[in-house]
Motif scaffolding. Structure first.
Motif, PDB file in Angstrom:
ATOM      1  N   GLN A   1       0.786  -1.389   0.031  1.00 21.55           N
ATOM      2  CA  GLN A   1      -0.040  -0.031   0.058  1.00 21.55           C
ATOM      3  C   GLN A   1       0.834   1.322   0.170  1.00 21.55           C
ATOM      4  O   GLN A   1       1.965   1.242   0.637  1.00 21.55           O
ATOM      5  CB  GLN A   1      -0.730  -0.170   1.122  1.00 21.55           C
ATOM      6  CG  GLN A   1      -1.810   1.014   1.435  1.00 21.55           C
ATOM      7  CD  GLN A   1      -2.874   0.930   0.194  1.00 21.55           C
ATOM      8  OE1 GLN A   1      -2.984   0.116  -0.466  1.00 21.55           O
ATOM      9  NE2 GLN A   1      -3.531   2.135   0.162  1.00 21.55           N
ATOM     10  N   ILE A   2       0.385   2.083  -0.815  1.00 20.98           N
ATOM     11  CA  ILE A   2       1.418   3.344  -0.909  1.00 20.98           C
ATOM     12  C   ILE A   2       0.803   4.639  -0.262  1.00 20.98           C
ATOM     13  O   ILE A   2      -0.474   5.084  -0.328  1.00 20.98           O
ATOM     14  CB  ILE A   2       1.445   3.707  -2.403  1.00 20.98           C
ATOM     15  CG1 ILE A   2       1.874   2.313  -3.210  1.00 20.98           C
ATOM     16  CG2 ILE A   2       2.378   4.994  -2.525  1.00 20.98           C
ATOM     17  CD1 ILE A   2       1.194   2.138  -4.578  1.00 20.98           C
ATOM     18  N   THR A   3       1.554   5.178   0.594  1.00 18.39           N
ATOM     19  CA  THR A   3       1.454   6.789   1.108  1.00 18.39           C
ATOM     20  C   THR A   3       2.497   7.702   0.672  1.00 18.39           C
ATOM     21  O   THR A   3       3.658   7.030   0.677  1.00 18.39           O
ATOM     22  CB  THR A   3       0.971   6.430   2.656  1.00 18.39           C
ATOM     23  OG1 THR A   3       2.190   5.823   3.156  1.00 18.39           O
ATOM     24  CG2 THR A   3      -0.157   6.000   2.985  1.00 18.39           C
ATOM     25  N   THR A   4       2.096   8.841   0.639  1.00 17.26           N
ATOM     26  CA  THR A   4       2.978   9.858   0.450  1.00 17.26           C
ATOM     27  C   THR A   4       3.872  10.061   1.873  1.00 17.26           C
ATOM     28  O   THR A   4       3.360   9.746   2.843  1.00 17.26           O
ATOM     29  CB  THR A   4       2.572  11.196   0.017  1.00 17.26           C
ATOM     30  OG1 THR A   4       1.394  11.364   0.896  1.00 17.26           O
ATOM     31  CG2 THR A   4       1.969  11.037  -1.578  1.00 17.26           C
ATOM     32  N   GLU A   5       4.889  10.901   1.523  1.00 15.07           N
ATOM     33  CA  GLU A   5       5.450  11.262   2.783  1.00 15.07           C
ATOM     34  C   GLU A   5       4.670  12.288   3.414  1.00 15.07           C
ATOM     35  O   GLU A   5       3.933  12.722   3.022  1.00 15.07           O
ATOM     36  CB  GLU A   5       6.825  11.819   2.133  1.00 15.07           C
ATOM     37  CG  GLU A   5       7.851  10.857   1.795  1.00 15.07           C
ATOM     38  CD  GLU A   5       9.208  11.557   1.417  1.00 15.07           C
ATOM     39  OE1 GLU A   5       9.215  12.689   1.363  1.00 15.07           O
ATOM     40  OE2 GLU A   5      10.170  11.015   1.642  1.00 15.07           O
ATOM     41  N   ALA A   6       5.206  12.622   4.653  1.00 16.13           N
ATOM     42  CA  ALA A   6       4.496  13.511   5.325  1.00 16.13           C
ATOM     43  C   ALA A   6       4.125  14.803   4.815  1.00 16.13           C
ATOM     44  O   ALA A   6       5.031  15.333   4.013  1.00 16.13           O
ATOM     45  CB  ALA A   6       5.064  14.148   6.805  1.00 16.13           C
ATOM     46  N   ALA A   7       2.992  15.223   4.973  1.00  9.58           N
ATOM     47  CA  ALA A   7       2.575  16.517   4.096  1.00  9.58           C
ATOM     48  C   ALA A   7       3.191  17.616   4.597  1.00  9.58           C
ATOM     49  O   ALA A   7       3.554  17.734   5.586  1.00  9.58           O
ATOM     50  CB  ALA A   7       1.058  16.774   4.488  1.00  9.58           C
ATOM     51  N   VAL A   8       3.628  18.612   3.525  1.00 14.68           N
ATOM     52  CA  VAL A   8       4.345  19.799   3.691  1.00 14.68           C
ATOM     53  C   VAL A   8       3.340  20.624   4.607  1.00 14.68           C
ATOM     54  O   VAL A   8       3.741  21.305   5.512  1.00 14.68           O
ATOM     55  CB  VAL A   8       4.601  20.479   2.172  1.00 14.68           C
ATOM     56  CG1 VAL A   8       5.251  21.787   2.564  1.00 14.68           C
ATOM     57  CG2 VAL A   8       5.795  19.725   1.533  1.00 14.68           C
ATOM     58  N   ASN A   9       2.045  20.806   3.942  1.00 11.43           N
ATOM     59  CA  ASN A   9       1.154  21.437   4.708  1.00 11.43           C
ATOM     60  C   ASN A   9       0.913  21.128   6.176  1.00 11.43           C
ATOM     61  O   ASN A   9       0.506  21.639   6.934  1.00 11.43           O
ATOM     62  CB  ASN A   9      -0.061  21.843   3.801  1.00 11.43           C
ATOM     63  CG  ASN A   9       0.242  22.521   2.444  1.00 11.43           C
ATOM     64  OD1 ASN A   9       1.296  23.178   2.643  1.00 11.43           O
ATOM     65  ND2 ASN A   9      -0.449  22.197   1.497  1.00 11.43           N
TER      66      ASN A   9
ATOM     67  N   GLY B   1      -0.841  17.771   8.583  1.00 12.03           N
ATOM     68  CA  GLY B   1      -2.129  17.415   9.019  1.00 12.03           C
ATOM     69  C   GLY B   1      -3.280  17.453   8.466  1.00 12.03           C
ATOM     70  O   GLY B   1      -3.295  17.657   7.132  1.00 12.03           O
ATOM     71  N   SER B   2      -4.530  17.194   8.934  1.00  9.14           N
ATOM     72  CA  SER B   2      -5.828  17.158   8.122  1.00  9.14           C
ATOM     73  C   SER B   2      -6.423  18.392   8.350  1.00  9.14           C
ATOM     74  O   SER B   2      -6.232  19.249   9.296  1.00  9.14           O
ATOM     75  CB  SER B   2      -6.392  15.979   8.575  1.00  9.14           C
ATOM     76  OG  SER B   2      -6.576  16.128  10.240  1.00  9.14           O
ATOM     77  N   ALA B   3      -7.243  18.750   7.273  1.00 11.88           N
ATOM     78  CA  ALA B   3      -8.269  19.738   7.531  1.00 11.88           C
ATOM     79  C   ALA B   3      -9.253  19.499   8.512  1.00 11.88           C
ATOM     80  O   ALA B   3      -9.861  18.265   8.734  1.00 11.88           O
ATOM     81  CB  ALA B   3      -8.783  19.960   6.256  1.00 11.88           C
ATOM     82  N   LYS B   4      -9.600  20.383   9.343  1.00  8.73           N
ATOM     83  CA  LYS B   4     -10.542  20.240  10.277  1.00  8.73           C
ATOM     84  C   LYS B   4     -11.723  21.015  10.047  1.00  8.73           C
ATOM     85  O   LYS B   4     -11.763  21.897   9.230  1.00  8.73           O
ATOM     86  CB  LYS B   4     -10.110  20.936  11.725  1.00  8.73           C
ATOM     87  CG  LYS B   4      -8.843  19.998  12.272  1.00  8.73           C
ATOM     88  CD  LYS B   4      -9.265  18.967  13.157  1.00  8.73           C
ATOM     89  CE  LYS B   4      -8.170  17.940  13.097  1.00  8.73           C
ATOM     90  NZ  LYS B   4      -6.957  18.063  13.776  1.00  8.73           N
TER      91      LYS B   4
END
Lengths: 723, 196
Positions: free
Chosen positions: B183-191, B193-196
């Motif tokens: 399963q593929i995930t990207t590296e930690a987001a630059v921006n 976290g998640s949008a709340k």
């Protein structure tokens, strides 16, 4: 309902709950121009590249096809045809590696291209107004166009309005990281995209059109705004970049603020969503008579030397494509984006209609969740989920394979966007779990349907058998009644003159019957003989002799006929000996049909012998002989062989009758079997026949072994046959 | 004393009334068949294979309702046993060895050029999934075949094979552990976290 007119003027955008902001990584590949296509030496076209069924293949191996030629005929509603992407020879129609995460094979047409790239005759329409809506839909259908954004739903079906469509939403969001295929397509071919949009809008009876593009694609927004400047029904909207805004339902929510109902489709809200790439394909199909045979594919990732967008012919093997672009050692290739894509297990899989991106990642470019740890119930996944599901609950239920609970928690609404897995601090492959659970639920549903059908079939079969039984019984009864009646009539006629009244006649008839019976019994005592073991058995010799005579006659007739036939056909005129079997043996045979006949006869004989054996164990030896002999015989000439077969058949039958009558068996059977012998086996078919016979024999022997329950069974039957 | 009699009469009258009502209901709403049989039948896989020793799924359902064991159905396997146990409030048992068979889904296949057209398999098929006529080649409608293998035995030339059902792209169940796919995930987001 939505006020669509307002959508053309308002600046308001809505938002949906959840979503994530991954690193976009689109800069590497988004620059123009789109690279021209390359003609690979071999293209592999899976017959099914969309949701639905495949069409009916209408080409054959070895046939030469031209570029754009229809390879499958769409025979039913959800079928979308595929076309030859370049001219060449159909090399094979077989199972080939699929572009699918399973690595399984599917039916694939392999075309060896001749490099000429020669088009079939084309009839482009300069003015689409010539076409009626139905013609236009047919054209789209026959151009093989299915949704190019993700799932690959047949475009023609989506454009056949089922409801009053008020809004055509063009999806140019392309929210997934790395992918820039739609971006560059809109930059480079904005006018064609708009042409396609206009055609689609026409089919949907001119709804308002909104083209939604994420704000990280300013050039595309600019190009599309310019191209649509003349049309006041079309508006380009820039939406904030967030993943997964490109999801159909999410996009609708952003643009209109409305949510598509749980089990509904966008058309329920009067909305149709289409990908911009699909619009481009429609325009190409109508104005250039160019079916969907190529698409823009983003080639990116750290190991790709020059990440860019390329026109790629559908069916180009991914391996070859990457080799062509200088990538040799391929360990990992991802099809689609990093969020929803999959690693390709077999690199020989082709580019298909929904392949928008190929990523060849560097060593540490994409992390793989080898370090999964247990769920800590942090709840981040629930915050990230764009469709308001509870991923961690689903996670537990998926682990427990509790399908009921999963359905209760609306697993089927999961769009598999991967946002939950992306935010998960425990690196749990949540989407994979959901996919597995979904597939398992689907499978069990299918199973249920199938078992329901099996039940129905079983019950209707039982009903049928019951009815047949009743019908048969009725028929027998009727026949019996008719017989009784006829008998009564005969008797009445016979006794009528003698009898004066009814009662007397009945008595007289009864008396007469009794007398006749007695007389019969006295005058013809049952013939019996006493065999060696001192048992009295019925003597059938007279009857057998008569039968023998009749059979001899029949044989003679048949022999004559056979001779006639042989002479008529001009085959080697064989001399006709008294024993017709002799001649059957001498007829040389060679071709297929004859061999088949021989085979059938051999099998039938074997079977009959088997039956006999069951009835009378002593026949075993000759039966084996018989079957062996028939086997080895190849046939040369149709007619002659058929004659031979018929003769053999008749003989076998006679033998069977004799055996059953209890006459001496071994001698004639042995004779018979000798006659059909001594022929060299020659071809394939004969060998197969031999195999079948051997199998039948083996089976019979097994049965015999089972049947030999008592040791005295064999001696007794021997006695009988000796007598 | 009167009160006692009155009470007896009243109770007697009531008893009579309810007795009549119940008696009427028993006739009017008579259930011809034990409804549990249908419920059991629903859970059985309907292969009609007879491996349980009964001539079909319905007879076995009847037998279960009459107290037979619930672990005689190999095509249903443990999942069916569990569901039956839930339905009947019985203990789930492992599949009875006497009825155990290979746990692979199969479908019958007739080697057509060896078929002699005897129609014996057609008569044996419980779900009419074989088409053919006397002295014509027969074939199996794979979609309707339940894999019960009742047609194999009657074939005089043994030209019927039970082939395992191979998964297709459509029926594949995302068993990624069988093939090396991650399963593929990207590296930690630059921006972040998640949008709340």
């Amino acid at each position: 309902m939505i006020d669509v007119k307002q959508l053309l003027t308002t600046d308001k955008l809505w938002d949906y709950k959840g979503g994530v902001f991954p690193k976009y990584n689109k800069e590497q590949s988004r620059q123009l121009p789109i690279q021209p296509y390359w003609i690979p030496p071999v293209v592999r076209i899976p017959v099914r590249q969309h949701i639905g069924q495949s069409g009916h293949i209408n080409v054959t191996e070895g046939e030469r096809v031209l570029k754009g030629q229809l390879l499958t005929e769409p025979t039913h509603g959800m079928a979308v045809p595929v076309h030859a992407p370049t001219s060449g020879i159909i090399e094979s129609i077989s199972q080939g590696a699929a572009n699918h995460p399973s690595g399984l094979s599917e039916l694939t047409l392999t075309i060896r291209s001749d490099g000429n790239d020669e088009w079939r005759p084309r009839q482009p329409y300069a003015n689409a107004d010539e076409l009626s809506n139905d013609d236009l839909l047919q054209l789209i259908r026959y151009a093989g166009i299915s949704g190019m954004g993700g799932a690959g739903f047949p475009t023609e079906i989506k454009l056949t309005p089922v409801a009053d469509i008020k809004l055509l939403l063009m999806n140019g969001a392309e929210c997934e990281p790395y992918i820039s295929a739609d971006d560059t397509l809109m930059q480079a071919h904005a006018n064609e995209v708009v042409q396609g949009i206009l055609l689609m809008a026409r089919l949907l009876d001119h709804p308002v059109v909104v083209i939604a593009i994420e704000d990280d694609k300013p050039e595309a927004i600019e190009a599309m705004t310019q191209a649509t400047a003349d049309y006041d029904q079309i508006r380009v909207r820039s939406i904030p970049a967030k993943y997964p805004s490109g999801g159909e339902r999410q996009l609708i929510q952003i643009i209109t603020g409305e949510e598509v109902p749980h089990s509904g489709i966008p058309a329920d809200l009067g909305i149709v969503v289409q990908n911009v790439g699909t619009a481009h394909a429609v325009a190409r199909a109508v104005y250039h008579d160019e079916p969907l045979i190529s698409r823009v594919v983003t080639l990116t990732g750290q190991r790709v030397l020059k990440p860019a967008n390329h026109w790629v012919l559908l069916g180009t093997p991914i391996e070859d494509l990457l080799h062509h672009h200088g990538l040799d050692e391929l360990s990992q290739v991802i099809v689609g984006g990093p969020m929803m894509g999959y690693q390709l297990p077999k690199l020989s899989g082709p580019v298909i209609k929904t392949t928008n991106c190929l990523i060849v990642p560097g060593q540490n470019e994409l992390s793989s969740p080898d370090n999964q740890v247990p769920c800590i119930r942090c709840g981040s996944c629930a915050d990230a989920c764009p469709v308001n599901l509870l991923p961690q609950q689903l996670h537990w239920y998926a682990l427990a394979e509790d399908h009921e609970k999963l359905s209760e928690h609306n697993l089927n609404d999961c769009i598999e966007c991967g946002a939950c897995a992306y935010v998960c601090p425990s690196e749990i492959p949540l989407v994979l779990e959901y996919r597995q659970a979904k597939a398992a639920i689907r499978a069990s549903k299918q199973e249920q349907l199938k078992s329901e059908r099996a039940k129905q079939r079983f019950e209707s079969r039982n009903l049928r058998l019951e009815q047949e039984k009743i019908a048969r019984a009725e028929k027998h009864q009727q026949a019996a009644q008719a017989r009784l009646k006829a008998m009564a009539e005969r008797e009445q006629q016979a006794s009528a003159p003698a009898a004066t009244d009814d009662k007397k006649s009945a008595v007289a008839a009864a008396l007469a019957r009794a007398k006749a019976k007695k007389a019969g019994a006295v005058s013809a005592p049952p013939k019996t003989v006493v065999d060696e073991s001192g048992q009295t058995i019925p003597d059938n010799r007279d009857v057998a002799a008569q039968r023998e005579a009749r059979k001899a006659e029949a044989r003679a007739r048949k022999a004559q006929k056979a001779a006639q036939a042989v002479q008529d056909s001009g085959a080697t005129p064989t001399e006709l000996p008294a024993d017709s079997a002799q001649q059957s043996a001498d007829v040389p045979a060679a071709d297929n049909k004859a061999a088949r006949v021989a085979a059938a006869v051999a099998r039938a004989k074997a079977k009959r012998q088997a039956q006999q054996t069951q009835a009378d164990d002593s026949v075993e030896q000759p039966a084996a002989n018989l079957t062996e002999q028939v086997t080895g015989k190849p046939a040369a000439d149709d007619k002659a062989a058929r004659v031979a077969a018929a003769v053999a058949h008749a003989k076998a039958k006679r033998q069977a009758q004799q055996t059953q009558a209890g006459d001496s068996v071994e001698q004639p059977v042995a004779n018979l079997t000798e006659q059909v012998t001594d022929k060299p086996a020659a071809d394939d078919k004969a060998a197969r026949v031999a195999a079948a016979v051997a199998r039948a024999k083996a089976k019979r022997q097994a049965q015999q072994a089972e049947n030999q329950r008592s040791p005295d069974a064999t001696p007794r039957s021997k006695d009988q046959s000796d007598s | 004393m009167d009160a006692v009699f009155l009470a007896l009469i009243a109770l007697g009258a009531l008893a009579l009334l309810f007795g009549l009502a119940l008696g009427y209901a028993a006739i009017k709403f008579k259930v011809d068949e034990d409804p549990i049989v249908d419920q059991i039948d629903q859970l059985l896989p309907q292969t009609q294979c007879g491996q349980c020793g009964y001539p079909g799924c319905k007879p076995y359902a009847k037998a279960i309702a009459d107290g037979d064991e619930i672990n005689k159905c190999p095509p249903g396997g443990d999942a069916t046993i569990k569901r039956l146990a839930d339905l009947l409030g019985r203990e789930a048992k492992p599949l009875n060895d006497a009825h155990a068979g290979p746990d692979i889904k199969t479908v019958a296949y007739i080697r057509e050029d060896e078929c002699i057209g005897c129609t014996k398999c057609i008569q044996a098929c419980p779900v009419d999934a074989i088409v053919g006529a006397a002295r014509q080649m027969h074939t199996v409608i794979a979609d309707e075949c339940t894999g019960c293998d009742l047609c194999v035995e009657p074939c005089p030339v043994d030209c019927i094979d039970m082939l395992p059902v191979t998964p297709t792209v459509q029926t594949w169940q995302w068993q990624l552990n069988e093939i090396p796919v991650k399963q593929i995930t990207t590296e930690a987001a630059v921006n972040g976290g998640s949008a709340k």
